[in-house]
Design an enzyme around this catalytic site. Structure first.
Site, mmCIF file in Angstrom:
data_model
loop_
_atom_site.group_PDB
_atom_site.id
_atom_site.type_symbol
_atom_site.label_atom_id
_atom_site.label_comp_id
_atom_site.label_asym_id
_atom_site.label_seq_id
_atom_site.Cartn_x
_atom_site.Cartn_y
_atom_site.Cartn_z
ATOM 1 N N GLU A 71 -15.428 -6.105 -8.610
ATOM 2 C CA GLU A 71 -14.935 -4.743 -8.769
ATOM 3 C C GLU A 71 -14.437 -4.631 -10.202
ATOM 4 O O GLU A 71 -13.540 -5.364 -10.621
ATOM 5 C CB GLU A 71 -13.827 -4.437 -7.757
ATOM 6 C CG GLU A 71 -14.310 -4.480 -6.322
ATOM 7 C CD GLU A 71 -13.238 -4.027 -5.330
ATOM 8 O OE1 GLU A 71 -12.518 -3.042 -5.637
ATOM 9 O OE2 GLU A 71 -13.122 -4.655 -4.265
ATOM 10 N N GLU B 98 -14.224 -0.465 5.444
ATOM 11 C CA GLU B 98 -13.999 0.898 4.967
ATOM 12 C C GLU B 98 -15.225 1.811 5.012
ATOM 13 O O GLU B 98 -15.585 2.440 4.011
ATOM 14 C CB GLU B 98 -13.434 0.869 3.543
ATOM 15 C CG GLU B 98 -12.066 0.221 3.462
ATOM 16 C CD GLU B 98 -11.421 0.341 2.098
ATOM 17 O OE1 GLU B 98 -12.124 0.616 1.103
ATOM 18 O OE2 GLU B 98 -10.194 0.161 2.012
ATOM 19 N N TYR C 227 -1.831 2.427 2.010
ATOM 20 C CA TYR C 227 -1.373 2.458 0.623
ATOM 21 C C TYR C 227 -0.452 3.654 0.414
ATOM 22 O O TYR C 227 -0.551 4.657 1.128
ATOM 23 C CB TYR C 227 -2.564 2.581 -0.337
ATOM 24 C CG TYR C 227 -3.453 1.369 -0.415
ATOM 25 C CD1 TYR C 227 -3.144 0.314 -1.261
ATOM 26 C CD2 TYR C 227 -4.616 1.279 0.350
ATOM 27 C CE1 TYR C 227 -3.968 -0.803 -1.351
ATOM 28 C CE2 TYR C 227 -5.449 0.170 0.272
ATOM 29 C CZ TYR C 227 -5.121 -0.870 -0.581
ATOM 30 O OH TYR C 227 -5.944 -1.966 -0.661
ATOM 31 N N GLU D 41 -5.306 -4.244 4.283
ATOM 32 C CA GLU D 41 -5.030 -4.018 2.871
ATOM 33 C C GLU D 41 -3.790 -3.156 2.719
ATOM 34 O O GLU D 41 -3.606 -2.186 3.461
ATOM 35 C CB GLU D 41 -6.205 -3.333 2.167
ATOM 36 C CG GLU D 41 -7.463 -4.163 2.066
ATOM 37 C CD GLU D 41 -8.565 -3.467 1.267
ATOM 38 O OE1 GLU D 41 -8.246 -2.533 0.485
ATOM 39 O OE2 GLU D 41 -9.740 -3.842 1.427
#
Length: 530
Positions: free
Chosen positions: A155, A314, A390, A430
């Site tokens: 990434e 995801e 998040y 995550e």
């Protein structure tokens, strides 16, 4: 906002006032230069025909499809800017949840007839290995882990050094640059080592989640550079020696399940595209790859260390992807992996598609029935859900002080997780230390990324090596609140990421004195749980 047009039939449905911003839609997590058009070739392959789960699955195990697949996706997107140390909260996106591109799998109208019971799933054992599994390996009551992202899938925001001197934006384009093979080998050899695994264990962590792309197991001309699975094998050995459990995560799926660079290829979302010839789809190819992974990591020889396999990371639930199609596929993928895994205690995990774990209760019932499992059981549940949480991804979060971020984290036990009575284990696969706040010298905080008094520092624009005490303590308080919430409401958690820029890297947080052992608290009782 991104728009994608596919040669497949595109159908959308708009739900008013629904705003969603993906974790990767920010300068660190999803940085790419859009391409006007791209053409993807998915080569001939042979895989089980899994269009329907049959309680007597002999025919399904015997049936195969071979095809040459071609699909073109036209992509238009707004590029994202870059920021030095964190997300500034300016690039938000609103996505309508729709029916997606014409589904290759049945949707809600036909999905109700599919019910998988353990006896039906296990009946497919004849299609795979027949070894008898010994007693279930014990799992810690709570898995405390970290992701090894940026290692086996590049990434750019995390691996900028690899991309220097190229115009590559993701794994796919990187793999087509000059010298990519040698660069990848060097990266695989050095980014994560056995010393890193030992350091992770020393923090009180007991698990790692390791993302890897489908192309590591695909031998049908994916166009990617192969070889990452050899390093996953090394990591599993290191984890065994260090006493860590491993979740193998299929992070990138054929056709791209989300169009983000974490899938291996940004821009295209062709995972559910059924416009491919002879009826073969990327979702079926996903299942074929997962069976390869299930045979390997679900083998009895890995049972002491590999506790789970994540089917897909995801997948979006809007535009080209339809949630009901994803749920139907998850049942098929579960049955296919369970059929070939000789370790019948292997936990099979599905990401929630950004819709929340509660949207997957019906899938859990279809797979495992209405059985109940003790909250303190050390035997892995057959099926579990992964959710990602998040607090620096949507505009509203950028208006919160750190105390408000902490309150939101504590509330996740009721707003984002499930009660034990649901019988569906949830992992927070995550989350991060990142919030968009500034800390004043007196320990108070303000929202955003602008300071107003002398001695104030902002998390998003100050190099971590220069952080002062108030900013370190504000960040630590938030991390501890997150961990308290996950210890209360989840079966386990995996912080993103072990390595990364600034506060995205656990190794940085430890190096600069923000984090210590994850079982220790400097600020206990913040959530005031009973």
């Amino acid at each position: 906002m991104k728009t994608r047009t596919s040669l497949a039939i595109l159908a959308t449905a708009t739900i008013p006032n629904l705003t969603y911003a993906h974790p990767y839609i920010n300068p660190h997590r999803h940085s790419h230069t859009p391409r006007a058009t791209s053409t993807d070739w998915f080569y001939a392959f042979q895989a089980p025909s899994l269009a329907q789960i049959d309680p007597t699955p002999v025919a399904a195990a015997a049936s195969t499809i071979t095809s040459l697949v071609y699909a073109t996706i036209t992509v238009s997107a707004q590029p994202h800017s870059t920021a030095p140390w964190g997300y500034h909260g300016s690039n938000m996106a609103t996505f309508p949840i729709g029916t997606g591109a014409s589904a290759a799998y049945p949707t809600a109208s036909s999905n109700n007839s599919v019910t998988l019971k353990p006896s039906q799933v296990n009946a497919t054992q004849s299609a795979g290995p027949t070894a008898t599994a010994p007693a279930a390996p014990a799992l810690p009551s709570t898995l405390r882990g970290v992701n090894l992202g940026g290692w086996l899938i590049l990434e750019k925001w995390m691996n900028s050094d690899c991309f220097e001197g190229t115009d590559a934006v993701d794994q796919w384009t990187f793999d087509h640059t000059d010298g990519a093979v040698a660069k990848l080998k060097q990266h695989w050899e050095t980014y994560i080592t056995e010393d890193d695994i030992k350091a992770i264990a020393g923090l009180g962590l007991n698990a790692v989640r390791i993302p890897i792309g489908y192309w590591a197991y695909d031998t049908f001309g994916s166009g990617y550079i192969s070889g990452a699975d050899a390093y996953l094998e090394k990591a599993i050995g290191w984890c065994r020696a260090a006493g860590l459990k491993v979740l193998v995560d299929c992070h990138g799926s054929p056709g791209s399940q989300n169009g983000f660079d974490n899938s291996g290829r940004s821009g295209n979302v062709a995972w559910q595209d059924k416009s491919q010839s002879n009826g073969t789809t990327n979702m079926q190819k996903s299942i074929s790859v997962l069976q390869t992974m299930g045979r390997k990591y679900g083998a009895q020889e890995y049972a002491d260390v590999v506790f789970g396999l994540e089917l897909v990371n995801e997948p979006i639930s809007w535009q080209q992807n339809n949630l009901e199609t994803t749920k139907y596929w998850a049942k098929e993928a579960y049955a296919a992996v369970r059929a070939v895994a000789t370790n019948k205690n292997l936990q099979i995990i599905m990401h929630d598609g950004f819709m929340g774990p509660s949207q997957w209760l019906d899938v859990n019932v279809a797979i495992v029935g209405n059985t109940t499992t003790s909250a303190n059981s050390t035997t892995p549940a057959l099926f579990a859900i992964d959710t990602h949480l998040y607090q620096n991804q949507i505009a509203a979060d950028s208006s919160l002080t750190q105390d408000q971020h902490i309150a939101k984290a504590c509330n996740w036990t009721s707003s984002a997780l499930l009660p034990v009575s649901s019988n569906l284990p949830v992992y927070v696969g995550e989350f991060s230390a990142q919030t968009n706040i500034c800390a004043n010298p007196d320990g108070s905080t303000v929202a955003g990324s602008t300071c107003y008094i002398d001695g104030c520092q902002c998390l998003t624009n100050v190099d971590m090596q220069d952080w002062n005490g108030p900013l370190k303590m504000a960040t630590r308080k938030f991390i501890e609140a997150e961990l308290d919430a996950f210890e209360r409401g989840a079966k386990g958690w995996f912080m993103w990421n072990y390595k990364g820029p600034g506060a995205w890297g656990v190794s940085n947080l430890v190096k600069y004195g923000v984090m210590g052992k994850v079982t220790e608290r400097m600020f206990p009782g913040q959530c005031r749980f009973d």
